[in-house]
Design a protein around this motif. Sequence first.
Motif, PDB file in Angstrom:
ATOM      1  N   PHE A  38      -1.192 -17.796 -37.467  1.00 16.16           N
ATOM      2  CA  PHE A  38      -1.766 -17.801 -36.170  1.00 16.16           C
ATOM      3  C   PHE A  38      -1.258 -18.328 -35.092  1.00 16.16           C
ATOM      4  CE2 PHE A  38      -4.991 -17.762 -39.646  1.00 16.16           C
ATOM      5  CZ  PHE A  38      -5.362 -16.550 -39.486  1.00 16.16           C
ATOM      6  N   ASN A  39      -1.216 -17.688 -33.921  1.00 14.38           N
ATOM      7  CA  ASN A  39      -0.488 -18.340 -32.589  1.00 14.38           C
ATOM      8  C   ASN A  39      -1.751 -18.902 -31.882  1.00 14.38           C
ATOM      9  OD1 ASN A  39      -0.123 -17.528 -29.535  1.00 14.38           O
ATOM     10  ND2 ASN A  39       1.677 -18.170 -30.707  1.00 14.38           N
ATOM     11  N   LEU A  40      -1.514 -20.465 -31.304  1.00 11.10           N
ATOM     12  CA  LEU A  40      -2.479 -20.792 -30.540  1.00 11.10           C
ATOM     13  C   LEU A  40      -1.811 -21.210 -29.263  1.00 11.10           C
ATOM     14  CD1 LEU A  40      -5.292 -22.135 -30.439  1.00 11.10           C
ATOM     15  CD2 LEU A  40      -4.199 -24.298 -31.379  1.00 11.10           C
ATOM     16  N   ALA A  41      -2.332 -20.907 -28.076  1.00 11.67           N
ATOM     17  CA  ALA A  41      -1.732 -21.326 -26.750  1.00 11.67           C
ATOM     18  C   ALA A  41      -2.896 -21.502 -25.819  1.00 11.67           C
ATOM     19  CB  ALA A  41      -0.780 -19.963 -26.327  1.00 11.67           C
ATOM     20  N   PRO A  42      -2.548 -22.439 -24.750  1.00  7.59           N
ATOM     21  CA  PRO A  42      -3.506 -22.750 -23.531  1.00  7.59           C
ATOM     22  C   PRO A  42      -3.275 -21.895 -22.350  1.00  7.59           C
ATOM     23  CG  PRO A  42      -2.111 -24.629 -23.754  1.00  7.59           C
ATOM     24  CD  PRO A  42      -1.659 -23.396 -24.564  1.00  7.59           C
ATOM     25  N   PHE A  43      -4.156 -21.418 -21.798  1.00  3.51           N
ATOM     26  CA  PHE A  43      -3.951 -20.734 -20.389  1.00  3.51           C
ATOM     27  C   PHE A  43      -5.104 -21.300 -19.534  1.00  3.51           C
ATOM     28  CE2 PHE A  43      -2.409 -18.114 -23.755  1.00  3.51           C
ATOM     29  CZ  PHE A  43      -1.140 -17.594 -23.303  1.00  3.51           C
ATOM     30  N   CYS A  81      -8.971 -11.759 -30.436  1.00  2.00           N
ATOM     31  CA  CYS A  81      -8.569 -12.946 -30.238  1.00  2.00           C
ATOM     32  C   CYS A  81      -9.738 -13.922 -30.392  1.00  2.00           C
ATOM     33  CB  CYS A  81      -8.000 -13.562 -29.085  1.00  2.00           C
ATOM     34  SG  CYS A  81      -8.872 -13.415 -27.342  1.00  2.00           S
ATOM     35  N   VAL A  82      -9.759 -15.259 -30.746  1.00  2.00           N
ATOM     36  CA  VAL A  82     -10.589 -16.280 -30.647  1.00  2.00           C
ATOM     37  C   VAL A  82     -10.411 -17.262 -29.468  1.00  2.00           C
ATOM     38  CG1 VAL A  82     -12.001 -18.130 -31.858  1.00  2.00           C
ATOM     39  CG2 VAL A  82     -11.390 -15.858 -32.939  1.00  2.00           C
ATOM     40  N   LEU A  83     -11.033 -17.560 -28.359  1.00  2.00           N
ATOM     41  CA  LEU A  83     -10.912 -18.199 -27.490  1.00  2.00           C
ATOM     42  C   LEU A  83     -11.730 -19.482 -27.444  1.00  2.00           C
ATOM     43  CD1 LEU A  83     -10.766 -16.819 -23.679  1.00  2.00           C
ATOM     44  CD2 LEU A  83     -11.766 -18.906 -24.123  1.00  2.00           C
ATOM     45  N   THR A 111      -0.341 -29.471 -34.472  1.00  2.00           N
ATOM     46  CA  THR A 111      -1.358 -29.956 -33.768  1.00  2.00           C
ATOM     47  C   THR A 111      -2.238 -30.586 -34.799  1.00  2.00           C
ATOM     48  OG1 THR A 111      -2.769 -27.781 -34.257  1.00  2.00           O
ATOM     49  CG2 THR A 111      -1.410 -28.027 -32.193  1.00  2.00           C
ATOM     50  N   ARG A 112      -2.099 -30.545 -36.014  1.00  2.00           N
ATOM     51  CA  ARG A 112      -2.998 -31.206 -37.066  1.00  2.00           C
ATOM     52  C   ARG A 112      -4.368 -30.637 -36.946  1.00  2.00           C
ATOM     53  NH1 ARG A 112      -0.285 -37.315 -37.502  1.00  2.00           N
ATOM     54  NH2 ARG A 112       1.902 -36.339 -37.657  1.00  2.00           N
ATOM     55  N   LEU A 113      -4.742 -29.473 -36.352  1.00  2.00           N
ATOM     56  CA  LEU A 113      -5.972 -28.899 -36.481  1.00  2.00           C
ATOM     57  C   LEU A 113      -6.401 -28.407 -37.805  1.00  2.00           C
ATOM     58  CD1 LEU A 113      -5.724 -27.387 -32.983  1.00  2.00           C
ATOM     59  CD2 LEU A 113      -7.033 -29.405 -33.552  1.00  2.00           C
ATOM     60  N   SER A 114      -7.708 -28.124 -37.969  1.00  2.00           N
ATOM     61  CA  SER A 114      -8.217 -27.379 -39.068  1.00  2.00           C
ATOM     62  C   SER A 114      -8.900 -25.991 -38.765  1.00  2.00           C
ATOM     63  CB  SER A 114      -9.055 -28.165 -40.115  1.00  2.00           C
ATOM     64  OG  SER A 114     -10.103 -28.798 -39.274  1.00  2.00           O
ATOM     65  N   LEU A 115      -8.718 -25.218 -39.642  1.00  2.00           N
ATOM     66  CA  LEU A 115      -9.529 -23.750 -39.465  1.00  2.00           C
ATOM     67  C   LEU A 115     -10.632 -23.808 -40.173  1.00  2.00           C
ATOM     68  CD1 LEU A 115      -6.179 -21.558 -39.505  1.00  2.00           C
ATOM     69  CD2 LEU A 115      -7.513 -22.634 -37.500  1.00  2.00           C
ATOM     70  N   THR A 116     -11.580 -23.035 -39.585  1.00  2.00           N
ATOM     71  CA  THR A 116     -12.593 -22.600 -40.469  1.00  2.00           C
ATOM     72  C   THR A 116     -13.468 -21.129 -40.269  1.00  2.00           C
ATOM     73  OG1 THR A 116     -15.039 -23.342 -40.871  1.00  2.00           O
ATOM     74  CG2 THR A 116     -14.542 -23.391 -38.705  1.00  2.00           C
ATOM     75  N   THR A 119     -14.772 -15.063 -37.715  1.00  2.00           N
ATOM     76  CA  THR A 119     -14.785 -13.575 -37.745  1.00  2.00           C
ATOM     77  C   THR A 119     -14.194 -13.019 -39.324  1.00  2.00           C
ATOM     78  OG1 THR A 119     -12.899 -12.839 -36.926  1.00  2.00           O
ATOM     79  CG2 THR A 119     -14.459 -13.536 -35.400  1.00  2.00           C
ATOM     80  N   GLU A 120     -14.365 -11.827 -39.239  1.00  2.00           N
ATOM     81  CA  GLU A 120     -13.723 -11.107 -40.507  1.00  2.00           C
ATOM     82  C   GLU A 120     -12.412 -11.290 -40.652  1.00  2.00           C
ATOM     83  OE1 GLU A 120     -15.042  -6.948 -40.983  1.00  2.00           O
ATOM     84  OE2 GLU A 120     -17.175  -7.397 -41.341  1.00  2.00           O
ATOM     85  N   THR A 121     -11.595 -11.380 -39.413  1.00  2.00           N
ATOM     86  CA  THR A 121     -10.335 -11.301 -39.137  1.00  2.00           C
ATOM     87  C   THR A 121      -9.546 -12.567 -38.696  1.00  2.00           C
ATOM     88  OG1 THR A 121     -10.323 -10.239 -37.326  1.00  2.00           O
ATOM     89  CG2 THR A 121     -10.020  -8.834 -39.261  1.00  2.00           C
ATOM     90  N   LEU A 122     -10.203 -13.349 -38.160  1.00  2.00           N
ATOM     91  CA  LEU A 122      -9.922 -14.676 -37.528  1.00  2.00           C
ATOM     92  C   LEU A 122     -10.685 -15.763 -37.602  1.00  2.00           C
ATOM     93  CD1 LEU A 122      -8.759 -13.135 -33.882  1.00  2.00           C
ATOM     94  CD2 LEU A 122      -7.208 -14.034 -35.558  1.00  2.00           C
ATOM     95  N   PRO A 123     -10.132 -16.817 -37.853  1.00  2.00           N
ATOM     96  CA  PRO A 123     -10.982 -18.101 -38.091  1.00  2.00           C
ATOM     97  C   PRO A 123     -11.131 -18.866 -36.735  1.00  2.00           C
ATOM     98  CG  PRO A 123      -8.710 -18.624 -38.551  1.00  2.00           C
ATOM     99  CD  PRO A 123      -8.687 -17.244 -38.409  1.00  2.00           C
TER     100      PRO A 123
END
Length: 201
Positions: A38-43, A81-83, A111-116, A119-123
């Motif tokens: 997973f890619n994670l970026a701020p805009f 995406c998940v925003l 980032t030491r973040l956790s995922l939960t 959606t069916e395809t994205l946490p």
Amino acid sequence: MRFQFDQLSGNQRYHLITQTITPRPIAWIMTKNENETFNLAPFSYFAPISSDPALLMVSIGNKTTDVAKDTKFNLLREKECVLHIPSGALVSAVNESSATLSYGESELPKTRLSLTDFTETLPRIAEAKVAIHCKLFDIHTLGNASFNAVYLEILDLYVDEDLVTEEESRIFIDNKKLNPLSRLGGDDYALLGETVTIKRP
């Protein structure tokens, strides 16, 4: 002091815009890479533009002249995406996720973040109090720049229960508890701070 934009470089315009159009909300976008990471970026060129359909607009540039940023590349391929709307407590993780990495290398381990599950395809990021599942609605090229206006349609919205109250069938989100992180110019971020409540005439 006045600045004539037709006499300025793109870089000079950028720095003036980002230091005067403030504070700007942050769209913290997670997409899926081709290798299933997973890619994670701020805009921060980001705003809501419509409620029906429910649309957001995020301006996303390129890494180089002809190489799209990973978020844009993934959105064009995956169409979703998940925003997240990050809280002030996540400022270090947001800043860490802005690093330029090779495509397919995820920002999440640093980032030491956790995922939960979401959606069916994205946490979603478990530590984020607001997460929005979006699909790609449209994309427009802006002039001669490498930026694209990316229009995202909201499909599903998660808000931490601690932020939500309901009165007379109307939902209220406690922004003081959310304490949304926003962007200023340079290396500066801002927190919510004092709020002013005035009833509309």
